[in-house]
Design a protein around this motif. Structure first.
Motif, mmCIF file in Angstrom:
data_model
loop_
_atom_site.group_PDB
_atom_site.id
_atom_site.type_symbol
_atom_site.label_atom_id
_atom_site.label_comp_id
_atom_site.label_asym_id
_atom_site.label_seq_id
_atom_site.Cartn_x
_atom_site.Cartn_y
_atom_site.Cartn_z
ATOM 1 N N SER A 46 -13.092 -4.691 -39.617
ATOM 2 C CA SER A 46 -12.225 -5.734 -40.168
ATOM 3 C C SER A 46 -12.523 -5.982 -41.644
ATOM 4 O O SER A 46 -11.607 -6.201 -42.450
ATOM 5 C CB SER A 46 -12.386 -7.022 -39.370
ATOM 6 O OG SER A 46 -12.037 -6.825 -38.010
ATOM 7 N N ILE A 269 -5.182 -8.959 -38.991
ATOM 8 C CA ILE A 269 -6.587 -8.588 -38.814
ATOM 9 C C ILE A 269 -7.295 -9.592 -37.912
ATOM 10 O O ILE A 269 -8.109 -9.223 -37.047
ATOM 11 C CB ILE A 269 -7.285 -8.484 -40.191
ATOM 12 C CG1 ILE A 269 -6.736 -7.293 -40.976
ATOM 13 C CG2 ILE A 269 -8.795 -8.346 -40.026
ATOM 14 C CD1 ILE A 269 -7.277 -7.182 -42.385
ATOM 15 N N LEU A 273 -9.266 -8.834 -34.282
ATOM 16 C CA LEU A 273 -10.718 -8.920 -34.421
ATOM 17 C C LEU A 273 -11.371 -9.100 -33.060
ATOM 18 O O LEU A 273 -10.890 -9.859 -32.213
ATOM 19 C CB LEU A 273 -11.075 -10.088 -35.344
ATOM 20 C CG LEU A 273 -12.565 -10.396 -35.548
ATOM 21 C CD1 LEU A 273 -13.250 -9.244 -36.279
ATOM 22 C CD2 LEU A 273 -12.732 -11.694 -36.322
#
Length: 457
Positions: A46, A269, A273
């Motif tokens: 990430s 993102i 995650l």
């Protein structure tokens, strides 16, 4: 904190909780229930993805920005812009946890109803298409020169590998298109890690080449009078300026704002995650922006200290002038081009997501729509990069408007409309400051660009 479901949740990036307790550090939830969730992207992946979304071709222009503002002035502006970018991301993550919405467009709809969703979607689409087109334009113009620099003999330009348009079409079909087809942004963490190494190599080369180019810079001095003038000017030419105020200084903040714009990829993102908590995503943001700030500062400082006032708006062009056949310069040029190439699929992800949300809303994920949308976006971007001769002014106008809105104005407005916090709280005051700062910066930068274009024409 318990997060309820929201109708704006993206259908193919919906996040459900794992086997964790529902407290203030619990993941971004969906439907308020505990369900099985596949393992998401790692923390490092990430970070690489977010850094790759932040760092692009903007790193090439920061040395010029330092020459236009001075070392101290540049450092102050860079810290201010990066801090405001991190703070606006903090507001977006707070709204995401408060509402359960995991898309920028969804936050726009919650704050400003349907017009807000459409406005944000159009801004994301214009911003990302402009960024992708500018990156492909760089590939079209620089990739043939990078290949020629490795060849021992100089061709006439008739070979296929010296045709920028042909090379651009080939890399788009063979590299960009396959990477852009992935429906998960976490998959791009591998290519983002490679792009990160390329940027690290670029920063190292700027440090090493500081001592390879003499100061004052060689300017083909041929006469005794020229030698005398060069020796007299070397004292000021090789002295770094701490503060500089000129008409060129107005470009510094827009350049930095563009260099830190990553807000369209933050929530995708966050959704992918592993163990997606606000605290964990905030740590991803802080690490990414801090490392990016370090790379920006190193490359800008040593690039400026190498060329001083003679630094080009694209730093690599300055190295080409004085170290044309240097192997490190040639390899770093190729590395930057590859880094830009690997960034395009990451920027395409939120652009495609915005189009699908605007046209299909909450309908289930469809591979057919996914593929068609990807092909249309990349087709438009490729056509613009191939046939538009000079797009710097167009994207300068687009960047000065959409970048400031996505980076400062929208997060501030959304927080003030959605959070329900008292106006005198710290975050409410900070959100208002973001709105005012973004509007002022956008108006000033747009005015300067328009005036400059009018004078040049």
């Amino acid at each position: 904190m318990s997060i309820n479901a929201d109708k704006h949740t993206d259908s193919y990036s919906e996040i459900t909780a794992g086997d964790t307790e529902r407290d203030e550090t619990s993941p971004l939830l969906g439907n308020g229930s505990v369900q099985t969730r596949a393992k998401g992207a790692s923390f490092a992946s990430s970070v690489f993805n977010l850094m790759n979304a932040i760092m692009g071709s903007g790193i090439l222009g920061l040395a010029y920005a330092m020459a236009s503002t001075g070392i101290v002035g540049f450092c102050i502006l860079l810290v201010v812009v990066s801090s405001l970018a991190a703070y606006s991301i903090h507001l977006l993550l707070k709204l995401c946890d408060q509402t359960g919405i995991n898309s920028y467009e969804g936050l726009g709809e919650r704050a400003l109803q349907k017009p807000g969703k459409v406005l944000v979607g159009i801004a994301i689409l214009i911003q990302n298409i402009g960024a992708m087109s500018s990156y492909l334009f760089i590939l079209k113009s620089e990739l043939p020169a990078a290949i020629n620099s490795f060849l021992s003999s100089h061709g006439t330009g008739d070979a296929w590998y010296q045709d920028g348009r042909m090379l651009l079409i080939l890399v788009s079909l063979c590299i960009i298109l396959p990477l852009s087809m992935s429906p998960k942004i976490g998959f791009l963490g591998y290519t983002s890690g490679i792009a990160f190494l390329f940027m690290l190599y670029f920063a190292i080369v700027t440090v090493v080449k500081k001592w390879a180019i003499p100061c004052p810079l060689p300017h083909n001095v041929t006469t005794l009078e020229d030698t005398f003038q060069a020796s007299n000017s070397s004292g000021t030419e090789c002295t770094p300026k701490l503060f500089v105020i000129s008409s060129k200084s107005a470009y510094a903040i827009p350049t930095m704002a563009f260099s830190f714009l990553c807000h369209t990829t933050i929530l995708p993102i966050y959704c992918e995650l592993d163990r997606p908590t606000k605290k964990r995503m905030q740590n991803v943001t802080n690490v990414s922006i801090s490392l990016t700030l370090l790379f920006y500062l190193i490359s800008a400082l040593f690039g400026y200290l190498t060329f001083y006032a003679h630094v080009d708006s694209q730093l690599l062009l300055s190295y080409d002038t004085y170290l044309h056949h240097d192997i490190m310069v040639m390899t770093v040029r190729l590395a930057i081009l590859l880094s830009v190439l690997l960034t395009v699929p990451l920027i395409q992800f939120p652009a495609r997501k915005a189009v699908i949300l605007l046209l299909r809303g909450d309908r289930p994920f469809s591979w057919l729509i996914h593929i068609i949308t990807t092909l249309i976006i990349l087709g438009v971007v490729l056509l613009m990069a191939v046939f538009v001769p000079d797009i710097r002014e167009v994207f300068g106008v687009v960047g000065s408007t959409t970048s400031s809105c996505l980076l400062f104005v929208f997060p501030g407005i959304f927080y003030l409309k959605i959070s329900g916090r008292p106006f005198r709280t710290f975050d409410s005051i900070g959100a208002l400051f973001l709105v005012v700062f973004g509007l002022i910066m956008g108006i000033i930068s747009l005015s300067v660009i328009v005036i400059t274009m009018a004078r040049s024409s």
